[in-house]
Scaffold this active site. Structure first.
Site, PDB file in Angstrom:
ATOM      1  CG  ASP A  12      -1.896   1.160   1.266  1.00  0.00           C
ATOM      2  OD1 ASP A  12      -2.288   1.645   0.188  1.00  0.00           O
ATOM      3  OD2 ASP A  12      -2.261   1.611   2.369  1.00  0.00           O
ATOM      4  CB  SER A  13       0.159   4.795  -0.606  1.00  0.00           C
ATOM      5  OG  SER A  13      -1.036   4.810   0.167  1.00  0.00           O
ATOM      6  CE1 TYR A  44       2.395   5.613  -3.848  1.00  0.00           C
ATOM      7  CE2 TYR A  44       1.013   3.701  -4.292  1.00  0.00           C
ATOM      8  CZ  TYR A  44       2.259   4.245  -4.088  1.00  0.00           C
ATOM      9  OH  TYR A  44       3.364   3.440  -4.139  1.00  0.00           O
ATOM     10  N   GLY A  45      -3.156   9.357  -3.568  1.00  0.00           N
ATOM     11  CA  GLY A  45      -4.322  10.064  -4.104  1.00  0.00           C
ATOM     12  C   GLY A  45      -3.974  11.399  -4.748  1.00  0.00           C
ATOM     13  CB  CYS A  76      -3.207   0.693  -2.530  1.00  0.00           C
ATOM     14  SG  CYS A  76      -3.290   2.427  -3.021  1.00  0.00           S
ATOM     15  CB  THR A  78      -5.179   5.207  -4.882  1.00  0.00           C
ATOM     16  OG1 THR A  78      -6.085   5.552  -3.828  1.00  0.00           O
ATOM     17  CG2 THR A  78      -4.840   6.446  -5.679  1.00  0.00           C
ATOM     18  CD  GLU A 155      -0.464   6.162   6.732  1.00  0.00           C
ATOM     19  OE1 GLU A 155       0.625   6.220   7.338  1.00  0.00           O
ATOM     20  OE2 GLU A 155      -0.808   5.190   6.031  1.00  0.00           O
ATOM     21  CB  CYS A 191      -9.599   4.651   0.414  1.00  0.00           C
ATOM     22  SG  CYS A 191      -7.989   5.061   1.140  1.00  0.00           S
ATOM     23  CB  THR A 192      -6.946  -0.289   1.990  1.00  0.00           C
ATOM     24  OG1 THR A 192      -5.811   0.491   1.578  1.00  0.00           O
ATOM     25  CG2 THR A 192      -7.361  -1.213   0.868  1.00  0.00           C
ATOM     26  CG  HIS A 193      -5.192   4.731   4.438  1.00  0.00           C
ATOM     27  ND1 HIS A 193      -4.622   4.341   3.266  1.00  0.00           N
ATOM     28  CD2 HIS A 193      -4.175   5.069   5.270  1.00  0.00           C
ATOM     29  CE1 HIS A 193      -3.301   4.444   3.355  1.00  0.00           C
ATOM     30  NE2 HIS A 193      -3.004   4.887   4.567  1.00  0.00           N
TER      31      HIS A 193
HETATM   32  N1  DGL Z   1      -4.829   3.081   0.882  1.00  0.00           N
HETATM   33  C1  DGL Z   1      -5.004   3.757  -0.323  1.00  0.00           C
HETATM   34  C2  DGL Z   1      -6.219   3.359  -1.130  1.00  0.00           C
HETATM   35  O1  DGL Z   1      -6.753   2.325  -0.953  1.00  0.00           O
HETATM   36  C3  DGL Z   1      -4.382   5.022  -0.650  1.00  0.00           C
HETATM   37  C4  DGL Z   1      -4.494   6.301   0.040  1.00  0.00           C
HETATM   38  C5  DGL Z   1      -3.512   7.283  -0.583  1.00  0.00           C
HETATM   39  O2  DGL Z   1      -2.324   6.958  -0.606  1.00  0.00           O
HETATM   40  O3  DGL Z   1      -3.944   8.353  -1.044  1.00  0.00           O
HETATM   41  O4  DGL Z   1      -6.665   4.066  -1.964  1.00  0.00           O
END
Ligand code: DGL
Length: 274
Positions: A12-13, A44-45, A76, A78, A155, A191-193
């Site tokens: 993931d990012s 990454y977004g 991730c 994204t 985060e 988004c996995t976050h």
């Molecule tokens: N965990 C990420 C996702 O699923 C990315 C969040 C990011 O880096 O912007 O999209």
């Protein structure tokens, strides 16, 4: 690492992929995990599509060279919604499991016909996401909501920062739609976050909805790809790699240990900021 166990890189990012890792560990405790967070390029977004493809290709080349995985989980959305075809053609012998926004199951389960997709701005803009809506949610009205705020908040939360309830409420508000006496009943966490914030997302929702988390489906897919019976090696610690090489502060290290991950400086993949 134990000899003979399948090795999966979970990528993931940042630390959002931990929400996927939990489901993977529950399904396949026998798998050796190397968790790679591209913290040097987080989030990454914010990256353009060209920059993100280039970055993921660079990171994956290092991961493959340093860790020789048997399978890679791109935890991730994204990155998955953009880079998977590139990765699959660059590594035809390496299976990749990606995260797909769970639009299909949400549309199927919705009673009101109003569903929302909460994601990064990158994921919301993707052709891939729009195609999923056309193919699997033609009977629903789908509201796409891109948030540049929630992943960094998640985060910070993992690092022990206090959550900003007002900011979260503001970000999720557009997901809650009313129309002709109906209201949104499913919100896809694309988004996995975001599942890291589930307690706040539920508490701050204007009305109760089902938040749809893709993690169990990803774990099932990984299990299918690995084949064979799961072992019983529960409790094995996986390696955690930050692309920046920076060690996590002690408090975060403790949190990561609860996820069964130990920061491993020797596993560094040696990358600079994007
Ligand atoms: N965990 C990420 C996702 O699923 C990315 C969040 C990011 O880096 O912007 O999209």
């Amino acid at each position: 690492m134990s000899a003979g166990a399948p090795r999966a890189v979970v990528f993931d990012s940042g630390l959002g992929g931990l929400t996927v890792l939990g489901a993977i560990r529950a399904a396949r405790p026998d798998v050796d995990i190397v968790y790679v967070a591209d913290d040097a390029a987080f989030p990454y977004g914010r990256l353009s599509e060209a920059a993100l493809i280039a970055r993921v290709n660079t990171v994956m080349a290092r991961i493959v060279a340093c860790h020789r995985p048997g399978v890679v989980v791109i935890a991730c959305s994204t990155a998955s919604t953009l880079a998977l075809p590139h990765l699959r053609s660059a590594y035809p012998d390496l299976p990749f499991v990606g995260v797909v926004p769970a639009i299909k199951p949400a549309a199927k389960a919705s009673r009101s016909g109003l569903i929302s997709v909460l994601a990064t701005r990158g994921t919301v803009a993707r052709d891939y996401t729009h195609a999923l809506v056309r193919e699997h949610a033609a009977d629903c009205e789908v509201t796409l909501v891109g948030s540049p705020v929630l992943a960094p908040l998640a985060e910070g939360f993992l690092r022990g920062e206090k959550l900003d309830d007002e900011a979260i409420a503001r970000e999720i508000a557009p997901c809650f739609v009313t129309k002709d006496g109906r209201r949104t009943d499913r919100v896809v966490l694309a988004c996995t976050h975001f599942p890291l914030l589930i307690e706040a997302l539920e508490r701050l929702a204007p009305w109760p909805v089902a938040y749809v988390d893709p993690a169990p489906a990803i774990a099932r897919r990984l299990d299918f790809l690995l084949g064979g019976a799961a072992g019983t090696a529960a409790g094995r610690t996986g390696a955690l790699v930050f692309s920046s090489g920076r060690p996590p502060p002690p408090r975060l290290q403790k949190t990561l240990l609860r996820y069964g991950l130990e920061f491993t400086p020797t596993a560094a993949i040696g990358l600079e900021t994007a």
